[in-house]
Design a protein around this motif. Structure first.
Motif, PDB file in Angstrom:
ATOM      1  N   UNK A  42       0.822  -1.216   0.000  1.00  0.00           N
ATOM      2  CA  UNK A  42       0.000   0.000   0.000  1.00  0.00           C
ATOM      3  C   UNK A  42       0.857   1.268   0.000  1.00  0.00           C
ATOM      4  N   UNK A  43       2.107   1.187   0.445  1.00  0.00           N
ATOM      5  CA  UNK A  43       2.985   2.358   0.458  1.00  0.00           C
ATOM      6  C   UNK A  43       3.400   2.782  -0.952  1.00  0.00           C
ATOM      7  N   UNK A  44       3.290   1.876  -1.897  1.00  0.00           N
ATOM      8  CA  UNK A  44       3.675   2.190  -3.274  1.00  0.00           C
ATOM      9  C   UNK A  44       2.755   3.239  -3.903  1.00  0.00           C
ATOM     10  N   UNK A  45       1.623   3.511  -3.255  1.00  0.00           N
ATOM     11  CA  UNK A  45       0.715   4.555  -3.748  1.00  0.00           C
ATOM     12  C   UNK A  45       1.301   5.950  -3.553  1.00  0.00           C
ATOM     13  N   UNK A  46       2.315   6.054  -2.691  1.00  0.00           N
ATOM     14  CA  UNK A  46       2.955   7.345  -2.426  1.00  0.00           C
ATOM     15  C   UNK A  46       4.444   7.252  -2.796  1.00  0.00           C
ATOM     16  N   UNK A  47       4.752   7.388  -4.088  1.00  0.00           N
ATOM     17  CA  UNK A  47       6.137   7.221  -4.555  1.00  0.00           C
ATOM     18  C   UNK A  47       7.133   8.159  -3.867  1.00  0.00           C
ATOM     19  N   UNK A  48       6.701   9.367  -3.507  1.00  0.00           N
ATOM     20  CA  UNK A  48       7.623  10.309  -2.842  1.00  0.00           C
ATOM     21  C   UNK A  48       8.075   9.757  -1.493  1.00  0.00           C
ATOM     22  N   UNK A  49       7.148   9.209  -0.747  1.00  0.00           N
ATOM     23  CA  UNK A  49       7.472   8.655   0.565  1.00  0.00           C
ATOM     24  C   UNK A  49       8.427   7.458   0.418  1.00  0.00           C
ATOM     25  N   UNK A  50       8.135   6.590  -0.535  1.00  0.00           N
ATOM     26  CA  UNK A  50       8.989   5.422  -0.769  1.00  0.00           C
ATOM     27  C   UNK A  50      10.386   5.887  -1.171  1.00  0.00           C
ATOM     28  N   UNK A  51      10.454   6.877  -2.054  1.00  0.00           N
ATOM     29  CA  UNK A  51      11.745   7.408  -2.502  1.00  0.00           C
ATOM     30  C   UNK A  51      12.539   7.948  -1.316  1.00  0.00           C
ATOM     31  N   UNK A  52      11.884   8.720  -0.450  1.00  0.00           N
ATOM     32  CA  UNK A  52      12.576   9.273   0.726  1.00  0.00           C
ATOM     33  C   UNK A  52      13.162   8.167   1.597  1.00  0.00           C
ATOM     34  N   UNK A  53      12.388   7.113   1.806  1.00  0.00           N
ATOM     35  CA  UNK A  53      12.864   6.002   2.640  1.00  0.00           C
ATOM     36  C   UNK A  53      14.071   5.312   2.013  1.00  0.00           C
ATOM     37  N   UNK A  54      14.010   5.080   0.707  1.00  0.00           N
ATOM     38  CA  UNK A  54      15.116   4.406   0.018  1.00  0.00           C
ATOM     39  C   UNK A  54      16.357   5.280   0.054  1.00  0.00           C
ATOM     40  N   UNK A  55      16.196   6.549  -0.291  1.00  0.00           N
ATOM     41  CA  UNK A  55      17.338   7.469  -0.331  1.00  0.00           C
ATOM     42  C   UNK A  55      17.968   7.604   1.054  1.00  0.00           C
ATOM     43  N   UNK A  56      17.148   7.645   2.096  1.00  0.00           N
ATOM     44  CA  UNK A  56      17.670   7.723   3.464  1.00  0.00           C
ATOM     45  C   UNK A  56      18.548   6.503   3.769  1.00  0.00           C
ATOM     46  N   UNK A  57      18.109   5.328   3.331  1.00  0.00           N
ATOM     47  CA  UNK A  57      18.904   4.111   3.553  1.00  0.00           C
ATOM     48  C   UNK A  57      20.189   4.110   2.723  1.00  0.00           C
ATOM     49  N   UNK A  58      20.090   4.647   1.515  1.00  0.00           N
ATOM     50  CA  UNK A  58      21.260   4.673   0.637  1.00  0.00           C
ATOM     51  C   UNK A  58      22.228   5.774   1.026  1.00  0.00           C
ATOM     52  N   UNK A  59      21.725   6.756   1.745  1.00  0.00           N
ATOM     53  CA  UNK A  59      22.552   7.863   2.231  1.00  0.00           C
ATOM     54  C   UNK A  59      23.215   8.630   1.086  1.00  0.00           C
ATOM     55  N   UNK A  60      22.400   8.967   0.072  1.00  0.00           N
ATOM     56  CA  UNK A  60      22.905   9.849  -0.976  1.00  0.00           C
ATOM     57  C   UNK A  60      21.791  10.737  -1.489  1.00  0.00           C
TER      58      UNK A  60
END
Length: 137
Positions: A117-135
């Motif tokens: 269900x989180x895939x409905x908000x791509x911005x939120x998913x992107x923020x989480x991924x980028x935070x983990x990738x640290x870039x």
């Protein structure tokens, strides 16, 4: 409509139905990665738990969990038919997810689990991924 097969025959027939995986959710996350130019990921990477995406350089394993199959508290449901079986099955899935998380962390991997269900908000998913990738993007 009543089933024309007995339980044993129906079980045999259903056991031959092959899974197509969680392709629709994987493709949605794949599109988010591509649209946001998130790179460095691999699919079908040989790692415990079979993550949907792996960022080997950053040692990040990304799992996309379906709300039904992984027991989402917001959207997961237990079917009314054969509910004891499904309750047990979904509990085993959640226990397996916890085991995989612990074991991968022990091996030095970061884990990111994204609910369907989180895939409905791509911005939120992107923020989480980028935070983990640290870039920065």
């Amino acid at each position: 409509m009543a089933d024309v097969f007995d339980a044993e025959k129906r079980s045999e027939i259903m056991s031959r139905v092959k899974s197509r995986g969680n392709l629709s959710t994987e493709v949605r996350l794949l599109n988010i990665f591509r649209e946001r130019r998130i790179s460095g990921w691999r699919r079908h990477f040989a790692l415990l738990g079979n993550p949907d995406f792996v960022f080997p350089k950053q040692r990040l394993a990304v799992f996309v969990d379906g709300c039904f199959w992984h027991g989402c508290r917001s959207h997961g449901t237990i079917p009314a038919t054969n509910s004891a079986f499904w309750r047990e099955k979904l509990t085993r899935n959640r226990n397996r997810d916890r085991f995989v998380n612990r074991e991968l962390k022990r091996r030095g991997w970061q884990i990111l689990r994204v609910w369907q269900h989180e895939l409905r908000d791509p911005k939120k998913v992107t923020r989480r991924v980028v935070r983990c990738l640290d870039y920065d993007l």
